[in-house]
Design a protein around this motif. Structure first.
Motif, PDB file in Angstrom:
ATOM      1  N   ALA A   1       6.870   4.540  14.364  1.00 31.75           N
ATOM      2  CA  ALA A   1       6.223   2.821  13.644  1.00 31.75           C
ATOM      3  C   ALA A   1       6.200   3.364  12.298  1.00 31.75           C
ATOM      4  N   ALA A   2       5.997   4.290  11.831  1.00 32.97           N
ATOM      5  CA  ALA A   2       5.485   4.188  10.288  1.00 32.97           C
ATOM      6  C   ALA A   2       7.024   5.101   8.973  1.00 32.97           C
ATOM      7  N   CYS A   3       7.819   6.147  10.624  1.00 36.08           N
ATOM      8  CA  CYS A   3       8.410   6.836   9.020  1.00 36.08           C
ATOM      9  C   CYS A   3       9.928   6.588   9.185  1.00 36.08           C
ATOM     10  N   VAL A   4       9.953   6.245   9.997  1.00 32.81           N
ATOM     11  CA  VAL A   4      11.416   5.470  10.055  1.00 32.81           C
ATOM     12  C   VAL A   4      11.972   5.063   8.869  1.00 32.81           C
ATOM     13  N   GLN A  40      11.503   1.295   7.688  1.00 37.18           N
ATOM     14  CA  GLN A  40      10.006   1.493   6.955  1.00 37.18           C
ATOM     15  C   GLN A  40       9.525   2.096   5.649  1.00 37.18           C
ATOM     16  N   CYS A  41       9.995   3.262   5.878  1.00 40.93           N
ATOM     17  CA  CYS A  41      10.270   4.393   4.287  1.00 40.93           C
ATOM     18  C   CYS A  41      11.199   4.600   3.988  1.00 40.93           C
ATOM     19  N   LEU A  42      11.692   4.981   2.587  1.00 38.98           N
ATOM     20  CA  LEU A  42      12.310   5.482   2.142  1.00 38.98           C
ATOM     21  C   LEU A  42      12.650   6.635   1.651  1.00 38.98           C
ATOM     22  N   LYS A  43      11.217   7.462   2.399  1.00 36.09           N
ATOM     23  CA  LYS A  43      11.431   8.739   2.319  1.00 36.09           C
ATOM     24  C   LYS A  43      11.597   9.644   3.912  1.00 36.09           C
ATOM     25  N   ARG A  44      12.361  10.652   3.345  1.00 34.20           N
ATOM     26  CA  ARG A  44      13.180  11.262   4.551  1.00 34.20           C
ATOM     27  C   ARG A  44      11.942  12.308   5.318  1.00 34.20           C
ATOM     28  N   ARG A  45      11.485  12.106   6.438  1.00 31.11           N
ATOM     29  CA  ARG A  45      10.015  12.675   7.261  1.00 31.11           C
ATOM     30  C   ARG A  45      10.727  14.009   7.055  1.00 31.11           C
ATOM     31  N   GLU A  46      10.318  14.814   6.653  1.00 24.74           N
ATOM     32  CA  GLU A  46      10.619  16.464   7.015  1.00 24.74           C
ATOM     33  C   GLU A  46       9.485  17.389   7.861  1.00 24.74           C
ATOM     34  N   TRP A  47       7.976  16.936   7.813  1.00 23.80           N
ATOM     35  CA  TRP A  47       6.718  17.141   8.660  1.00 23.80           C
ATOM     36  C   TRP A  47       7.264  16.813   9.526  1.00 23.80           C
ATOM     37  N   GLN A  48       6.839  17.531  10.871  1.00 25.12           N
ATOM     38  CA  GLN A  48       7.418  17.994  12.497  1.00 25.12           C
ATOM     39  C   GLN A  48       5.587  17.478  12.365  1.00 25.12           C
ATOM     40  N   PRO A  79      12.624  13.573   0.186  1.00 25.81           N
ATOM     41  CA  PRO A  79      11.835  14.148   0.978  1.00 25.81           C
ATOM     42  C   PRO A  79      10.439  13.846   0.724  1.00 25.81           C
ATOM     43  N   CYS A  80       9.694  13.505   2.003  1.00 22.08           N
ATOM     44  CA  CYS A  80       8.139  13.022   2.595  1.00 22.08           C
ATOM     45  C   CYS A  80       8.040  14.278   3.244  1.00 22.08           C
ATOM     46  N   ARG A  81       6.951  15.044   2.607  1.00 26.44           N
ATOM     47  CA  ARG A  81       6.143  16.909   2.682  1.00 26.44           C
ATOM     48  C   ARG A  81       5.377  16.750   3.279  1.00 26.44           C
ATOM     49  N   GLU A  82       4.855  15.636   3.303  1.00 26.90           N
ATOM     50  CA  GLU A  82       3.039  15.540   4.216  1.00 26.90           C
ATOM     51  C   GLU A  82       2.659  13.892   5.021  1.00 26.90           C
ATOM     52  N   PRO A  83       2.123  14.025   6.107  1.00 26.62           N
ATOM     53  CA  PRO A  83       1.647  12.797   6.642  1.00 26.62           C
ATOM     54  C   PRO A  83       1.063  11.904   5.600  1.00 26.62           C
ATOM     55  N   CYS A  84       1.627  10.994   5.206  1.00 26.88           N
ATOM     56  CA  CYS A  84       0.742  10.059   3.860  1.00 26.88           C
ATOM     57  C   CYS A  84      -0.850   9.771   3.858  1.00 26.88           C
ATOM     58  N   SER A  85      -1.488   9.401   3.352  1.00 34.63           N
ATOM     59  CA  SER A  85      -2.791   8.979   3.466  1.00 34.63           C
ATOM     60  C   SER A  85      -2.908   7.256   4.785  1.00 34.63           C
ATOM     61  N   LEU A  86      -1.706   6.598   4.697  1.00 36.92           N
ATOM     62  CA  LEU A  86      -1.301   5.284   5.284  1.00 36.92           C
ATOM     63  C   LEU A  86      -1.500   5.920   6.116  1.00 36.92           C
ATOM     64  N   VAL A  87      -0.500   6.775   6.200  1.00 34.64           N
ATOM     65  CA  VAL A  87      -0.518   6.993   8.090  1.00 34.64           C
ATOM     66  C   VAL A  87      -1.284   7.530   8.846  1.00 34.64           C
ATOM     67  N   VAL A  88      -2.355   8.944   8.223  1.00 34.95           N
ATOM     68  CA  VAL A  88      -3.136   9.079   8.782  1.00 34.95           C
ATOM     69  C   VAL A  88      -4.974   8.110   9.203  1.00 34.95           C
ATOM     70  N   PRO A 112       0.594  -1.005   0.087  1.00 35.20           N
ATOM     71  CA  PRO A 112      -0.386  -0.010   0.676  1.00 35.20           C
ATOM     72  C   PRO A 112       1.124   0.674  -0.069  1.00 35.20           C
ATOM     73  N   LEU A 113       2.230   1.172   0.122  1.00 37.48           N
ATOM     74  CA  LEU A 113       2.635   2.917   0.266  1.00 37.48           C
ATOM     75  C   LEU A 113       4.040   2.169  -0.107  1.00 37.48           C
ATOM     76  N   LYS A 114       4.288   2.988  -1.584  1.00 36.17           N
ATOM     77  CA  LYS A 114       4.982   2.683  -2.515  1.00 36.17           C
ATOM     78  C   LYS A 114       6.670   3.109  -1.828  1.00 36.17           C
ATOM     79  N   THR A 115       6.822   4.163  -1.425  1.00 38.14           N
ATOM     80  CA  THR A 115       8.474   4.078  -0.202  1.00 38.14           C
ATOM     81  C   THR A 115       8.627   2.823   0.255  1.00 38.14           C
ATOM     82  N   ALA A 116       7.900   2.182   0.944  1.00 40.31           N
ATOM     83  CA  ALA A 116       7.930   0.859   1.325  1.00 40.31           C
ATOM     84  C   ALA A 116       9.580   0.115   0.977  1.00 40.31           C
TER      85      ALA A 116
HETATM   86  S1  SF4 Z   1       4.470   9.862   6.123  1.00 43.84           S
HETATM   87 FE1  SF4 Z   1       5.997   9.808   4.687  1.00 43.84          FE
HETATM   88  S2  SF4 Z   1       7.824   9.194   5.082  1.00 43.84           S
HETATM   89 FE2  SF4 Z   1       6.008   8.343   6.706  1.00 43.84          FE
HETATM   90  S3  SF4 Z   1       5.276   6.438   5.955  1.00 43.84           S
HETATM   91 FE3  SF4 Z   1       3.918   7.966   4.963  1.00 43.84          FE
HETATM   92  S4  SF4 Z   1       5.012   8.422   2.934  1.00 43.84           S
HETATM   93 FE4  SF4 Z   1       6.481   7.623   4.744  1.00 43.84          FE
END
Ligand code: SF4
Lengths: 357, 295
Positions: free
Chosen positions: A235-238, A241-249, A266-275, A158-162
């Protein structure tokens, strides 16, 4: 190489203004002025200009290659071959042999074909050294959509950057545009966002703003406590688990303590999976804590911890069948269940709700 | 540079974190439109998959983007979620001036890209989508002239979840009925009367084609509806097409949105919003027609 076509294009381009690309500079003053790493020539007529330019085919081809691309596509393909760091001659020598770059789990190779045109190839990084005959070949970037939907165990991703893209395929003979297209199939919008970041225009939407925007069933997510957002990110963004670098705080001026990782893009926003997952956590976090009295041996307590670790790290498959020294081994876990879970599945026979005795 | 403003088609759809097939129709229809050559660029964006609705526009190169929602009805997603996530500046649903079925398009800008965005009404409420329903009936029966001695049921959610979803179902059912091609046409619902569970009660014809008005196959079309109609006791064991139920033969078509002619409606939506698509509508109509069955 079609030198005439490149010369025509360059003469046409100079009519619109100076050309400046990787050590080649052409402008109109009295006639034409040309600057190359070899020196400067001034006052040339068009024939002399053409002759001068034709003397360095690589420099001419380099301009031709890049002037037909713009924006993030150009920036990305230049990055792939290190165009900002390597002088044209050195770079073309390397291109003859093939240059490689990595993008997440992708391996990208560029070289020059018989017509001296750049051709790109994409694979999973783990397949970089595999004999091409042993890989399934595709030639259209969109052909990657289906295989990349599943990991090597056939499970939906479900997460392409996993970091679980499947192996076993190659996409060869690509033009630059198709190469970027294929990267976009694998990791959508990562090139665009990487480029925005490099040019200082990445638009980051932090947790608060993202969750405040939600409506419908996701409206509750903004209630998730600040502290829990740290656990969400862990849990999700390290990187594991995900190749994007979380830039959102958490918020513009309120950074999360968890590391955003070392991803290239970069990851610029919490993704739909995380939400969507956070919606579940929001509901769960509404529960009051309770104190339970559970009786375990020290080894059993450690075993519970080992089971949690193995599931969280996805390592249960790696534990050997008979390795009963591993807490998360199946026999060990079945033994623990036989001993410590009652017929209702209650740990140590302690009901979840006190009233259920 | 060229003097024509380049145009992109962006198909936006729901997608899923759990079901890998949810996004398949959007991608397949996008491929059909791409092959038609009507647009400089064709992209897909999803609520639950990537590229997300938030980031799809930044992957578009063209100056003009025609955004077509692959949704069945007007409602929460088309009116709130999609415009918000695409950051359509100044969007207000009144721009569509719709009665729940008549959304056409609105021209806006998006907050994160320098493009003109033509935000179109959903595929499912376009008049031409009626043709897709009929085409679906042709596909599932393998008969390009299906209609005589056949009933047709159009199935969807009821009003409970979204009033407009029932409107879309009735709209298409009415239009097919008016054409007089099928002996009987009936709208049926999953959660209210007339219910899909009692499908055979509503038809006199021995043969009934059942077409669910859904964009993609999933839980509702593959599990709920087949079990509710009695096609099977357990969806995992599958069902026959046609299947005998209470003395009738039910031809269950699965989600209408998987029918390839849907691509045509997507192009029409964009054309209605001003896209220059040449003769792509006719060409796609021909290219997606089912092959005549072998003798
Ligand atoms: S919010 Fe960004 S860093 Fe976290 S899992 Fe989703 S795509 Fe990856």
């Amino acid at each position: 190489m079609d030198t005439e076509r490149r010369l025509d294009a360059l003469v046409g381009a100079v009519a619109d203004g100076p050309v400046d690309c990787d050590g080649l500079r052409v402008e109109r003053d009295d006639g034409y002025a040309v600057e190359t790493p070899e020196g400067r020539h001034e006052g040339l007529d068009e024939a002399a200009l053409r002759e001068t330019l034709a003397a360095d085919e690589r420099l001419l081809d380099n301009w031709w290659t890049w002037h037909r691309l713009d924006g993030s596509r150009r920036a990305f393909l230049r990055w792939v071959e290190g165009a900002d760091e390597r002088p044209v001659d050195e770079r073309y020598d390397l291109l003859e042999e093939g240059l490689t770059a990595g993008w997440g789990n992708l391996w990208i190779r560029v070289d020059l074909d018989d017509a001296e045109t750049r051709r790109y190839e994409l694979r999973h990084a783990d397949d970089a050294a595999v004999d091409p005959a042993d890989l399934t070949s595709f030639d259209d970037p969109l052909d990657l959509r289906r295989p990349l939907k599943f990991d090597d165990d056939g499970r939906y991703r479900p997460l392409k950057t996993a970091p679980n893209a499947p192996t076993g395929w190659r996409l060869g003979g690509l033009t630059g545009r198709d190469c970027v297209e294929a990267v976009d199939v694998a990791y959508p919008a990562t090139v665009a966002n990487w480029h925005r970041e490099r040019t200082g225009t990445l638009d980051i939407t932090h947790w608060r703003e993202t969750t405040e925007r939600q409506t419908g069933i996701y409206g509750v997510v903004e209630e998730l406590p600040r502290e829990a957002v740290e656990w969400v990110a862990e849990a999700a963004c390290v990187d594991s688990q995900c190749l994007k670098r979380r830039e959102w705080q958490y918020d513009e001026a309120d950074d999360l303590a968890v590391d955003g990782g070392d991803g290239q893009f970069p990851c610029r926003e919490p993704c739909s999976l995380v939400v969507a997952a956070a919606r579940r956590w929001t509901t769960l976090e509404r529960e009051e804590e309770r104190t339970y009295e559970l009786t375990l041996t020290p080894s059993e307590k450690e075993q519970v911890e080992a089971v949690i670790d193995a599931v969280a790290d996805g390592t249960t498959d790696e534990i050997r069948e008979a390795d009963v020294y591993e807490g998360a081994n199946r026999y060990r876990t079945r033994y623990l269940r036989a001993k410590r879970l009652d017929d209702e599945g209650n740990l140590c026979g302690v009901p979840t709700d006190p009233g259920d005795d | 540079m060229t003097d024509h403003r380049s145009q992109a088609l962006v198909v936006v759809a729901h997608g899923s974190h759990l079901n890998p097939d949810s996004s398949a129709p959007a991608n397949e229809h996008a491929d059909t439109v791409r092959a038609s050559g009507a647009f400089d660029e064709v992209r897909t964006g999803f609520w639950k998959e990537e590229p997300s609705l938030r980031e799809v526009l930044r992957t578009v190169e063209a100056d003009e983007a025609y955004v077509v929602p692959l949704f069945i009805s007007e409602g929460y997603f088309t009116e709130q979620v999609i415009p918000r996530e695409l950051r359509l500046d100044g969007w207000d649903v009144s721009a569509w001036d719709s009665d729940g079925l008549s959304a056409d398009s609105a021209t806006l800008t998006a907050g994160d890209v320098e493009k003109t965005v033509h935000y179109c009404g959903p595929v499912g409420t376009h008049g031409s989508f009626t043709d897709v329903l009929v085409r679906r009936a042709e596909s599932v029966t393998g008969d390009p002239d299906v209609g005589r001695d056949f009933g047709l049921a159009v199935v969807g959610h009821g009003t409970e979840r979204n009033e407009n979803s029932a409107k879309a179902i009735e709209y298409h059912a009415d239009r097919i009925r008016e054409r007089g091609r099928f002996e009987e046409v009936q709208a049926l619902y999953m959660d209210e009367e007339p219910e899909v569970d009692d499908v055979t009660d509503y038809f006199e014809s021995d043969d009934v084609v059942v077409v669910p008005l859904f964009v993609s196959d999933g839980f509702h079309t593959q599990e709920d509806i087949p079990e509710d109609m009695g096609l099977t006791d357990d969806y995992r064991t599958g069902y026959d097409v046609p299947a005998a139920v209470d003395g009738s033969r039910l031809w269950y078509a699965g989600a209408v949105g998987t029918e390839s002619l849907t691509a045509d409606v997507i192009i029409e939506r964009a054309a209605d919003a001003g896209a220059d698509v040449g003769d792509a509508v006719e060409r796609v109509r021909d290219s997606t027609a089912p092959e005549p069955a072998d003798d």
